[in-house]
Enzyme design. Sequence first.
Site, PDB file in Angstrom:
ATOM      1  N   HIS A  96      -1.069 -45.738  43.275  1.00  0.00           N
ATOM      2  CA  HIS A  96      -1.834 -46.957  43.493  1.00  0.00           C
ATOM      3  C   HIS A  96      -3.305 -46.606  43.644  1.00  0.00           C
ATOM      4  CE1 HIS A  96      -3.501 -50.520  45.132  1.00  0.00           C
ATOM      5  NE2 HIS A  96      -3.556 -50.070  46.365  1.00  0.00           N
ATOM      6  N   ASN A 130      -9.556 -51.543  42.960  1.00  0.00           N
ATOM      7  CA  ASN A 130      -8.193 -51.706  43.458  1.00  0.00           C
ATOM      8  C   ASN A 130      -7.682 -53.065  42.979  1.00  0.00           C
ATOM      9  OD1 ASN A 130      -5.897 -52.309  44.971  1.00  0.00           O
ATOM     10  ND2 ASN A 130      -6.687 -51.440  46.866  1.00  0.00           N
ATOM     11  N   CYS A 175       0.354 -54.278  47.218  1.00  0.00           N
ATOM     12  CA  CYS A 175       0.040 -53.177  46.306  1.00  0.00           C
ATOM     13  C   CYS A 175       1.266 -52.363  45.891  1.00  0.00           C
ATOM     14  CB  CYS A 175      -1.009 -52.261  46.925  1.00  0.00           C
ATOM     15  SG  CYS A 175      -2.555 -53.103  47.348  1.00  0.00           S
TER      16      CYS A 175
END
Length: 347
Positions: A253, A283, A112
Site C-alpha cells: 500500500h 496515497n 486502504c
Amino acid sequence: MRRSSVVAGIGGCTPDRVVTNAELARHFDTTDAWIVSRTGISARRRVEPGQSTSDLAVVAGRLALESAGSTDVDMVILATATPDRPCPATAPVVAARLGLGTVPAFDISAVCSGFVYALSVADGMIAAGTAGRVLLIGADAFSTILDPDDRATAAVFGDGAGAMVLRAGEPGEPGELLGFDLGADGTQEDLITVPAGGSRRPRRDGVDEDDRWFVMRGQAVYRHAVRRMTATAQSVLALADWRSGEVDHLIAHQANARILATVGAELGIAPERVYSNIADVGNTVAASVPLALADAAAAGVLSRGDRVLLTAFGGGTTWGAAALTWPELVVAARTEAAARTEGERVL
C-alpha cells in the site's frame, strides 16, 4: 481439486487533474521540499466537482476487462471508502455502466486494505464454484472527504482506481494466487476515521462541521502500519513457502515513502524490488495496491513468473497480504478519467 484463482487482466485510472506540491504550497505554509522529505510525494490526482468514485472505477474496470480480452464476468466486487452514496452500494452502478448485466455486485469497506480483502473474497468465490470470473476494483475519490484546510492530509491523499480480473485456473499457472493473511483490530478505530456521518453520529444539527472530514493520527498510524504490514507479509511468505530473497517485487500500500522503505527493510527485501508509484499519485487508499500493480505491469516491471508480494494497512484498523505469481498480460498504460457533465456516462 480446489480451483485456483488466476490473474487474467489489470487496469488503472486516475483523474486528469494534477495537484502538485507547488500548488499546495500556495495554499498552505509548506514547500515542495518539506512534502517530499516527509512523504515521498510530488503530485497527486484529484477529481473535479461532480466526478465520483464510480467514474474512476468504470474506467479502470473497462481497462482490466480489455486486458483480460473478455467482458464475461460473473461478479463485481468494489473496494472503496468513498462510495458515490451511503446507500446503495456503488458496485451495482459500476457493473451496469460497464454493460455487465445483472451479475451480483457489492462493495467492501476496509479502507486502504480493501483491495487485499476483496482479492481474498474473490478467491473464495472462485474456489467454491460460485463464480468463474470476477472483476475486482479498488477505487476512491478520497479528496472529497478531506478537510481543505488540513495540510497533512492534503499532501498525502489522491484519487484513483485500479482493477483486476480473476478467473478460475489450474494450480501452478502463472498468475495464481497462492495465499492470504488478513487481520483487524477494532480497538484502534480512531486512528483513521471520519468521526461523523454514520448511524452513531448522523450529520444533523449539532454535529461539529470539522467532524465530517477525514482525520488521521499520523505518528501512531506510521508505527502500526509498519508493524502490521510487515507481520502480515511474513505470514504470507510462510504460506507460500517463499523466502524474502525469492520475492521479485514487493507491492505494498502506497501510504508513505518512508513506510514503504521501512517495511521492505524489515522484510529483508532489497530496495530495488520495492515498487512505488507514490511520487506521482500519492496515497489512493483502496486503489493503491491495484493501481501500483497496473502501473508496474504497464511499465514492464512485472514479467511472467515473477513472485509478487502484496501488503496493506488501513482504517478499522485492518491489514492484509497476498502472494501471487505474475502472468503474461496485455496491459494498457494508466488512463486519465476526465470530468463529465451531469448525466453523461463514462464507459
